[in-house]
Motif scaffolding. Structure first.
Motif, PDB file in Angstrom:
ATOM      1  N   GLY A  33       0.815  -1.217   0.000  1.00 17.64           N
ATOM      2  CA  GLY A  33       0.000   0.000   0.000  1.00 17.64           C
ATOM      3  C   GLY A  33       0.843   1.258   0.000  1.00 17.64           C
ATOM      4  O   GLY A  33       0.508   2.240  -0.654  1.00 17.64           O
ATOM      5  N   GLY A  34       1.939   1.249   0.735  1.00 17.09           N
ATOM      6  CA  GLY A  34       2.827   2.412   0.762  1.00 17.09           C
ATOM      7  C   GLY A  34       3.472   2.667  -0.585  1.00 17.09           C
ATOM      8  O   GLY A  34       3.521   3.808  -1.056  1.00 17.09           O
ATOM      9  N   ILE A  35       3.965   1.600  -1.209  1.00 17.31           N
ATOM     10  CA  ILE A  35       4.576   1.752  -2.534  1.00 17.31           C
ATOM     11  C   ILE A  35       3.536   2.220  -3.547  1.00 17.31           C
ATOM     12  O   ILE A  35       3.785   3.119  -4.356  1.00 17.31           O
ATOM     13  N   ALA A  36       2.345   1.623  -3.510  1.00 16.03           N
ATOM     14  CA  ALA A  36       1.286   2.020  -4.433  1.00 16.03           C
ATOM     15  C   ALA A  36       0.858   3.461  -4.188  1.00 16.03           C
ATOM     16  O   ALA A  36       0.554   4.201  -5.135  1.00 16.03           O
ATOM     17  N   GLY A  37       0.835   3.889  -2.927  1.00 22.99           N
ATOM     18  CA  GLY A  37       0.468   5.275  -2.620  1.00 22.99           C
ATOM     19  C   GLY A  37       1.474   6.276  -3.162  1.00 22.99           C
ATOM     20  O   GLY A  37       1.103   7.313  -3.708  1.00 22.99           O
ATOM     21  N   VAL A  38       2.762   5.954  -3.025  1.00 22.34           N
ATOM     22  CA  VAL A  38       3.789   6.851  -3.551  1.00 22.34           C
ATOM     23  C   VAL A  38       3.697   6.928  -5.080  1.00 22.34           C
ATOM     24  O   VAL A  38       3.791   8.007  -5.671  1.00 22.34           O
ATOM     25  N   ILE A  39       3.503   5.778  -5.713  1.00 20.74           N
ATOM     26  CA  ILE A  39       3.372   5.767  -7.178  1.00 20.74           C
ATOM     27  C   ILE A  39       2.136   6.544  -7.611  1.00 20.74           C
ATOM     28  O   ILE A  39       2.179   7.313  -8.579  1.00 20.74           O
ATOM     29  N   LEU A  40       1.041   6.372  -6.883  1.00 23.03           N
ATOM     30  CA  LEU A  40      -0.194   7.090  -7.227  1.00 23.03           C
ATOM     31  C   LEU A  40      -0.007   8.601  -7.100  1.00 23.03           C
ATOM     32  O   LEU A  40      -0.434   9.360  -7.967  1.00 23.03           O
ATOM     33  N   LEU A  41       0.648   9.021  -6.018  1.00 25.75           N
ATOM     34  CA  LEU A  41       0.870  10.459  -5.843  1.00 25.75           C
ATOM     35  C   LEU A  41       1.802  11.034  -6.907  1.00 25.75           C
ATOM     36  O   LEU A  41       1.647  12.183  -7.320  1.00 25.75           O
ATOM     37  N   SER A  42       2.761  10.228  -7.358  1.00 28.39           N
ATOM     38  CA  SER A  42       3.686  10.743  -8.364  1.00 28.39           C
ATOM     39  C   SER A  42       3.077  10.765  -9.769  1.00 28.39           C
ATOM     40  O   SER A  42       3.618  11.421 -10.653  1.00 28.39           O
ATOM     41  N   THR A  43       1.992  10.066  -9.977  1.00 25.37           N
ATOM     42  CA  THR A  43       1.369  10.040 -11.305  1.00 25.37           C
ATOM     43  C   THR A  43       0.033  10.777 -11.354  1.00 25.37           C
ATOM     44  O   THR A  43      -0.734  10.584 -12.292  1.00 25.37           O
TER      45      THR A  43
END
Length: 115
Positions: free
Chosen positions: A10-20
């Protein structure tokens, strides 16, 4: 251990989501513009208007292709949804009828009690 894995995913997906988020907004805007250009293209009767809308549609299509990282953002949002869905999920132990000899006994006992 499962919660740690879900937290990490979830943390990795959240960072990727925020960057895109930027490409996702750009893709959304360009797809909406492309939809309206296409609808107007179908309504237009003149050849000049169709050529102009075709060129404009091609430019907007190229702009939407430059926002391809938004697809990774959509996948990250889906991973976040799966993490949220599985966070408090409990493991259900199913009893296999072939492994438990007492299932038939309990069924027959209940049938005898009903008589």
């Amino acid at each position: 251990m499962k919660k740690f894995g879900l937290l990490l995913a979830g943390g990795i997906a959240g960072v990727i989501l925020l960057s895109t988020i930027g490409p996702m907004v750009g893709l959304l805007v360009s797809v909406v513009l492309l939809y309206f250009i296409f609808k107007q293209f179908l309504k237009t009767k003149s050849i000049g208007g169709r050529i102009g809308l075709g060129i404009l549609g091609f430019i907007v299509l190229m702009a939407s292709l430059h926002n391809a990282p938004a697809i990774i953002g959509v996948a990250a949002a889906y991973v976040l949804y799966l993490v949220y869905k599985n966070w408090n999920k409990r493991k259900v132990n199913k009893i296999n009828a072939a492994d438990d000899p007492f299932i038939n006994f309990e069924k027959q006992w209940n049938e005898l009690k009903n008589y």
